[in-house]
Design a protein around this motif. Structure first.
Motif, PDB file in Angstrom:
ATOM      1  N   GLU A 105     -46.207 -70.991  34.560  1.00  0.00           N
ATOM      2  CA  GLU A 105     -47.464 -71.713  34.347  1.00  0.00           C
ATOM      3  C   GLU A 105     -47.240 -72.994  33.546  1.00  0.00           C
ATOM      4  OE1 GLU A 105     -50.663 -71.232  35.212  1.00  0.00           O
ATOM      5  OE2 GLU A 105     -50.255 -69.480  36.450  1.00  0.00           O
ATOM      6  N   HIS A 142     -55.033 -63.719  30.281  1.00  0.00           N
ATOM      7  CA  HIS A 142     -55.978 -64.603  30.966  1.00  0.00           C
ATOM      8  C   HIS A 142     -56.661 -65.526  29.957  1.00  0.00           C
ATOM      9  CE1 HIS A 142     -59.743 -65.748  33.060  1.00  0.00           C
ATOM     10  NE2 HIS A 142     -58.979 -65.719  34.147  1.00  0.00           N
ATOM     11  N   ASP A 143     -57.091 -64.955  28.833  1.00  0.00           N
ATOM     12  CA  ASP A 143     -57.695 -65.762  27.764  1.00  0.00           C
ATOM     13  C   ASP A 143     -56.687 -66.778  27.225  1.00  0.00           C
ATOM     14  OD1 ASP A 143     -60.035 -64.350  28.018  1.00  0.00           O
ATOM     15  OD2 ASP A 143     -59.643 -63.017  26.322  1.00  0.00           O
ATOM     16  N   TYR A 145     -54.104 -68.165  28.860  1.00  0.00           N
ATOM     17  CA  TYR A 145     -53.912 -69.258  29.814  1.00  0.00           C
ATOM     18  C   TYR A 145     -55.117 -70.200  29.816  1.00  0.00           C
ATOM     19  CZ  TYR A 145     -50.018 -66.537  31.735  1.00  0.00           C
ATOM     20  OH  TYR A 145     -48.846 -65.844  31.895  1.00  0.00           O
ATOM     21  N   ASP A 146     -56.319 -69.627  29.733  1.00  0.00           N
ATOM     22  CA  ASP A 146     -57.529 -70.456  29.706  1.00  0.00           C
ATOM     23  C   ASP A 146     -57.544 -71.363  28.481  1.00  0.00           C
ATOM     24  OD1 ASP A 146     -58.486 -69.474  32.059  1.00  0.00           O
ATOM     25  OD2 ASP A 146     -59.946 -68.105  31.174  1.00  0.00           O
ATOM     26  N   LYS A 149     -55.074 -74.193  28.983  1.00  0.00           N
ATOM     27  CA  LYS A 149     -55.541 -75.177  29.963  1.00  0.00           C
ATOM     28  C   LYS A 149     -56.621 -76.079  29.388  1.00  0.00           C
ATOM     29  CE  LYS A 149     -54.383 -72.496  34.102  1.00  0.00           C
ATOM     30  NZ  LYS A 149     -54.920 -71.704  35.238  1.00  0.00           N
ATOM     31  N   THR A 150     -57.445 -75.526  28.498  1.00  0.00           N
ATOM     32  CA  THR A 150     -58.500 -76.334  27.886  1.00  0.00           C
ATOM     33  C   THR A 150     -58.003 -77.093  26.669  1.00  0.00           C
ATOM     34  OG1 THR A 150     -59.239 -74.433  26.556  1.00  0.00           O
ATOM     35  CG2 THR A 150     -60.323 -74.792  28.688  1.00  0.00           C
ATOM     36  N   ASN A 152     -56.910 -75.869  23.776  1.00  0.00           N
ATOM     37  CA  ASN A 152     -57.366 -75.312  22.503  1.00  0.00           C
ATOM     38  C   ASN A 152     -56.245 -75.412  21.469  1.00  0.00           C
ATOM     39  OD1 ASN A 152     -58.240 -73.725  20.329  1.00  0.00           O
ATOM     40  ND2 ASN A 152     -59.310 -72.291  21.677  1.00  0.00           N
TER      41      ASN A 152
END
Length: 281
Positions: A105, A142-143, A145-146, A149-150, A152
């Protein structure tokens, strides 16, 4: 995020290192037995620590033996295995699988994608055996990766997500020790994540990869602040460790927690310091 939970061999007795290495070799053989050479390649010292921690806490019957392997073809060496060896092997496979997915990723490393696909095929039994644990890890990943991507950049949030993953790994059964082991794994996971970010910061900046330490990298107190945060995480981790009634091989475990985990940090810091000095010459 592997390779940080190691011994400081220079501060160990020869007998202690032999014992430590025998658990490592036992884990290696269990990985090969269950998952073949593909699984064996995922072997890490991190899960050797987990195995020895559970062995010291629960005191299962441990079998000893001798074997030869590719790494030691000409002489036999001692191995130790018990009922937690298989659990450590299973968790080693899972974490390596998720590490491969994370590397794909982040950096699109083709060999990690290929290796991850191979491990995926081997992991079906593990996912069935530890269905609830795997489901929770998948949600956290999942959290994770999110959040990446944002962009954070909140250090505590990102480290906390990985801490929760490790907390799940360090709770192998629901009993009187599960809460303490969960806290132990949580702070150890935060330490590992932050140390990994600390080591990779220059490369991540150069490649424009996500790293929560980017915002503070150019601050004059970057090194001091990183050391302070890492010390806080390991302090909490050691506090939980000392509450556990562990006697067997406790000095080996303390060597890892109080000294070994800092070996990689000191090596990275020294390399960075030398690079700055060379640049300023």
């Amino acid at each position: 995020m592997f390779g940080y939970i190691i011994v400081n061999k220079a501060e160990m007795k020869f007998k202690e290192f032999d014992i430590y290495h025998s658990y490592y070799c036992g884990l290696c053989r269990k990985l090969k037995e269950k998952y073949g050479i593909t699984g064996q390649l995922s072997l890490s010292y991190d899960m050797t620590f987990l195995l020895m921690l559970f062995t010291g806490l629960y005191e299962p019957q441990t079998q000893t033996g001798e074997c030869r392997c590719i790494a030691h073809p000409f002489e036999k060496h001692e191995i130790r295995t018990n009922l937690f060896t298989e659990y450590a092997a299973d968790m080693n496979l899972l974490l390596t699988l998720y590490k491969c997915q994370d590397d794909w990723e982040d950096e699109k490393k083709l060999w990690k994608l290929a290796y991850g696909k191979m491990l995926e095929g081997k992991s079906k039994g593990v996912k069935e055996t530890y269905a609830a644990k795997v489901r929770n890890i998948c949600l956290l990943m999942h959290d994770f990766y999110d959040a990446e991507k944002t962009g954070n950049g909140d250090i505590d949030t990102m480290a906390g997500l990985f801490g929760k993953i490790m907390a799940g790994i360090f709770v192998c059964r629901e009993d009187e020790w599960s809460e303490g082991l969960g806290r132990f794994g949580f702070f150890l996971g935060k330490f590992i994540y932050l140390l990994d970010a600390y080591e990779d910061i220059e490369e991540d900046i150069r490649k424009n990869n996500f790293n929560p330490l980017k915002r503070m990298y150019n601050e004059p107190d970057f090194e001091e602040e990183c050391r302070t945060i890492l010390t806080m995480m390991m302090s909490e981790c050691c506090k939980e460790f000392e509450r556990l009634p562990i006697l067997e091989n406790v000095e080996i475990l303390r060597n890892i927690l109080y000294s070994g985990v800092w070996c990689r940090y000191e090596a990275v810091r020294e390399k960075r310091r030398a690079a700055v000095e060379k640049k300023n010459e």
